[in-house]
Design a protein around this motif. Sequence first.
Motif, mmCIF file in Angstrom:
data_model
loop_
_atom_site.group_PDB
_atom_site.id
_atom_site.type_symbol
_atom_site.label_atom_id
_atom_site.label_comp_id
_atom_site.label_asym_id
_atom_site.label_seq_id
_atom_site.Cartn_x
_atom_site.Cartn_y
_atom_site.Cartn_z
ATOM 1 N N ILE A 1 0.805 -1.216 0.000
ATOM 2 C CA ILE A 1 0.000 0.000 0.000
ATOM 3 C C ILE A 1 0.841 1.270 0.000
ATOM 4 O O ILE A 1 0.629 2.165 -0.836
ATOM 5 C CB ILE A 1 -1.004 -0.004 1.172
ATOM 6 C CG1 ILE A 1 -2.075 -1.082 0.941
ATOM 7 C CG2 ILE A 1 -1.678 1.363 1.319
ATOM 8 C CD1 ILE A 1 -2.924 -0.877 -0.300
ATOM 9 N N PRO A 2 1.841 1.440 0.899
ATOM 10 C CA PRO A 2 2.672 2.642 0.803
ATOM 11 C C PRO A 2 3.382 2.760 -0.544
ATOM 12 O O PRO A 2 3.570 3.863 -1.066
ATOM 13 C CB PRO A 2 3.673 2.476 1.951
ATOM 14 C CG PRO A 2 2.978 1.591 2.936
ATOM 15 C CD PRO A 2 2.198 0.631 2.086
ATOM 16 N N MET A 3 3.782 1.617 -1.122
ATOM 17 C CA MET A 3 4.420 1.635 -2.432
ATOM 18 C C MET A 3 3.448 2.122 -3.499
ATOM 19 O O MET A 3 3.779 2.992 -4.325
ATOM 20 C CB MET A 3 4.908 0.219 -2.784
ATOM 21 C CG MET A 3 5.733 0.136 -4.058
ATOM 22 S SD MET A 3 6.070 -1.581 -4.539
ATOM 23 C CE MET A 3 6.701 -2.261 -3.017
ATOM 24 N N TRP B 1 2.908 16.928 -4.915
ATOM 25 C CA TRP B 1 2.677 18.072 -4.034
ATOM 26 C C TRP B 1 1.846 17.697 -2.813
ATOM 27 O O TRP B 1 1.777 18.455 -1.847
ATOM 28 C CB TRP B 1 2.003 19.228 -4.793
ATOM 29 C CG TRP B 1 0.674 18.905 -5.424
ATOM 30 C CD1 TRP B 1 0.451 18.388 -6.665
ATOM 31 C CD2 TRP B 1 -0.627 19.094 -4.847
ATOM 32 N NE1 TRP B 1 -0.894 18.234 -6.902
ATOM 33 C CE2 TRP B 1 -1.582 18.665 -5.802
ATOM 34 C CE3 TRP B 1 -1.072 19.582 -3.613
ATOM 35 C CZ2 TRP B 1 -2.953 18.711 -5.566
ATOM 36 C CZ3 TRP B 1 -2.443 19.619 -3.391
ATOM 37 C CH2 TRP B 1 -3.366 19.196 -4.354
ATOM 38 N N ILE B 2 1.228 16.495 -2.860
ATOM 39 C CA ILE B 2 0.432 16.067 -1.708
ATOM 40 C C ILE B 2 0.757 14.622 -1.336
ATOM 41 O O ILE B 2 0.052 13.996 -0.555
ATOM 42 C CB ILE B 2 -1.074 16.242 -2.020
ATOM 43 C CG1 ILE B 2 -1.897 16.297 -0.726
ATOM 44 C CG2 ILE B 2 -1.570 15.152 -2.964
ATOM 45 C CD1 ILE B 2 -3.342 16.683 -0.946
ATOM 46 N N ARG B 3 1.857 14.086 -1.905
ATOM 47 C CA ARG B 3 2.198 12.685 -1.672
ATOM 48 C C ARG B 3 2.364 12.376 -0.189
ATOM 49 O O ARG B 3 1.877 11.357 0.304
ATOM 50 C CB ARG B 3 3.487 12.335 -2.423
ATOM 51 C CG ARG B 3 3.876 10.859 -2.293
ATOM 52 C CD ARG B 3 5.156 10.544 -3.050
ATOM 53 N NE ARG B 3 6.284 11.282 -2.504
ATOM 54 C CZ ARG B 3 7.000 12.165 -3.207
ATOM 55 N NH1 ARG B 3 6.701 12.413 -4.469
ATOM 56 N NH2 ARG B 3 8.010 12.817 -2.636
ATOM 57 N N SER C 1 0.464 9.544 4.377
ATOM 58 C CA SER C 1 0.153 9.666 5.804
ATOM 59 C C SER C 1 -1.249 9.162 6.108
ATOM 60 O O SER C 1 -1.541 8.737 7.231
ATOM 61 C CB SER C 1 0.274 11.124 6.254
ATOM 62 O OG SER C 1 1.589 11.584 6.138
ATOM 63 N N GLY C 2 -2.122 9.225 5.101
ATOM 64 C CA GLY C 2 -3.476 8.706 5.279
ATOM 65 C C GLY C 2 -3.482 7.232 5.643
ATOM 66 O O GLY C 2 -4.401 6.752 6.320
ATOM 67 N N TYR C 3 -2.461 6.504 5.200
ATOM 68 C CA TYR C 3 -2.326 5.090 5.573
ATOM 69 C C TYR C 3 -2.141 4.952 7.084
ATOM 70 O O TYR C 3 -2.788 4.123 7.734
ATOM 71 C CB TYR C 3 -1.149 4.485 4.806
ATOM 72 C CG TYR C 3 -0.802 3.066 5.172
ATOM 73 C CD1 TYR C 3 -1.693 2.031 4.921
ATOM 74 C CD2 TYR C 3 0.425 2.753 5.743
ATOM 75 C CE1 TYR C 3 -1.369 0.719 5.241
ATOM 76 C CE2 TYR C 3 0.763 1.454 6.058
ATOM 77 C CZ TYR C 3 -0.132 0.439 5.802
ATOM 78 O OH TYR C 3 0.186 -0.849 6.125
ATOM 79 N N VAL D 1 5.877 7.397 5.051
ATOM 80 C CA VAL D 1 6.102 8.296 3.918
ATOM 81 C C VAL D 1 7.536 8.173 3.427
ATOM 82 O O VAL D 1 7.796 8.064 2.217
ATOM 83 C CB VAL D 1 5.804 9.760 4.322
ATOM 84 C CG1 VAL D 1 6.213 10.718 3.199
ATOM 85 C CG2 VAL D 1 4.315 9.940 4.632
ATOM 86 N N VAL D 2 8.480 8.159 4.343
ATOM 87 C CA VAL D 2 9.900 8.109 3.984
ATOM 88 C C VAL D 2 10.229 6.841 3.205
ATOM 89 O O VAL D 2 10.879 6.895 2.151
ATOM 90 C CB VAL D 2 10.792 8.220 5.245
ATOM 91 C CG1 VAL D 2 12.245 7.864 4.923
ATOM 92 C CG2 VAL D 2 10.719 9.629 5.818
ATOM 93 N N ILE D 3 9.779 5.689 3.689
ATOM 94 C CA ILE D 3 10.140 4.449 2.978
ATOM 95 C C ILE D 3 9.403 4.334 1.653
ATOM 96 O O ILE D 3 9.808 3.566 0.783
ATOM 97 C CB ILE D 3 9.900 3.190 3.835
ATOM 98 C CG1 ILE D 3 8.402 2.922 4.045
ATOM 99 C CG2 ILE D 3 10.644 3.274 5.152
ATOM 100 C CD1 ILE D 3 8.103 1.534 4.553
ATOM 101 N N GLY D 4 8.340 5.093 1.475
ATOM 102 C CA GLY D 4 7.622 5.059 0.203
ATOM 103 C C GLY D 4 8.252 5.917 -0.872
ATOM 104 O O GLY D 4 7.917 5.764 -2.050
ATOM 105 N N GLU D 5 9.182 6.810 -0.502
ATOM 106 C CA GLU D 5 9.664 7.764 -1.496
ATOM 107 C C GLU D 5 11.182 7.821 -1.668
ATOM 108 O O GLU D 5 11.658 8.469 -2.596
ATOM 109 C CB GLU D 5 9.143 9.165 -1.155
ATOM 110 C CG GLU D 5 9.644 9.743 0.145
ATOM 111 C CD GLU D 5 8.976 11.066 0.511
ATOM 112 O OE1 GLU D 5 7.926 11.385 -0.093
ATOM 113 O OE2 GLU D 5 9.492 11.771 1.392
#
Length: 534
Positions: free
Chosen positions: A150-152, A161-163, A168-170, A406-410
């Motif tokens: 899901i984060p991926m 701009w809102i990633r 974070s919604g997760y 968020v960090v591990i997703g990006e």
Amino acid sequence: MAGGPIASGPGLGANAGKNKFSGILMVSFAAFAGILFGYDTGTIAGITAMKDWLRLFGEPSTDLVNHPTGYAITSSQQSLVTSILSAGTFFGALAGASIADRVGRRGGVFIATAVFSAGVALQTGCHQWAAFVVGRVLAGLGVGLISTLIPMYQSECAPKWIRGAVVSGYQWAITIGLLLASVINNATKDRDDHSAWRIPTGIQLIWAFILTVGMLWLPESPRFLIKQGRDADAAKALSRLTALDPSDPEVEVELNDIRANLREEQELGESSYADCFKASHNKIALRTLSGIFIQAWQQLTGINFIFYYGTSFFTHAGIKNPFLTQVATGVVNVFMTIPGMWGIERFGRRPLLIWGAVVMCICEYLVAIIGVTISVQNSSGQKALVALVCIYIAAFACTWGPIAWVVIGEIYPLNVRAKAMSLAAASNWLWNFGIGYATPYLVNTGPGNAGLEVKVFFIWGSTCACCVIFSYFCIPETKGLSLEQIDLLYQNSTPITSTRYRRELIANDVHTSDVHGAPGKSLHVDEKDEADKV
């Protein structure tokens, strides 16, 4: 939802207007998966304190002070039933990489919900301890897959701009799941039959059904489709996410950036798990280790001590209604995640991680100090403990809770993203398992136990101090950058100098395809800029 400065470089939705919310809503729905994660994590704390569950799986106890239901399970049983889910999630998270690259990010979610549902069904219908434990393992496999996929999926599909807010919604959904578990546990705890714990357990099948049906309507990740050579499908998926026509030039600009980044990575050959730890010009080893350790430190903040053992802890601390207190902490967790979703795009990842850890460190040391200096009969002191725990949870909810995901997703390049994310998610669950298994032995009194009780917060406070140091030296500022621009950030700056280089990327409108085609356009920040502000 307010964001930081809008980077005009490549990234999903970067060139579409901010009023194009169809894609945002689609990607945001994927966060619903967090409810499965949070609810399953939160429900076990209440279930293991319910009389009927203890009567079925435990033994009679004459110690009515520590076991008011008249039944009890051993520390080893409590450790096993709480932590075994995390053992399943560890292997599920690792398997998520292979599934994500073979059947896709979206397709993998369907497999995850099927495995999760099988585990929930087994737990709900069982009468034997072994069957309940196996059900927990299967449910864990499903949750582990979801924690990678899901984060991926969100990071690859959300507008840059809102990633941060979308991913974070997760975490927000996780907190909602924890709160729902507390509320439902509180509603059924006084039932004197199997329905007391089977209702909160079986309800998880509803969450799995909603997620499965909803994901049927969402597109696959355009980055996955490009990697598979399905360019036409990628254009269609991107058009749905950006509300632009598949032939729109802006769609092609974004696809070209993804292709350019992928081509450079493919020149290095097929990736393996070993490649995640190789020294390279784009610092893949640093990025992999940063993801692994940020998930480890998130667990070592001690947050799951409250959500796994909060009911028992509040009981032993003298709180008269521990179930209601657990609900209160769940409410704080849910509502304080919302300002975190706003703040991550307003203030950035790096400062929130640092200052969040500072606040948690102070609160946990205060809980430990107050806890060892007052008696359980001191009602004012007990209220102060609850208040400090709530402040600590609030600090976690708006900083380390969402930002770690968020960090591990990006931060990972496309060629190793699935594998590196699976390692980071597996790290989360490995430490989750270790903490869940060790905590009863650390906290409980009696033979074979350390008997730390409230003094365990001295440990959590110390680990939060380490979180401050880690965030300062290892986590760069990535607010407002596309996933491809983040690759440039790692190549040309350090975490300490990343804030300034990020501004230069935005100000100079640097595209990945431009840099790959014209090396002279690459920017660099010297080490002399390391004093740049956090």
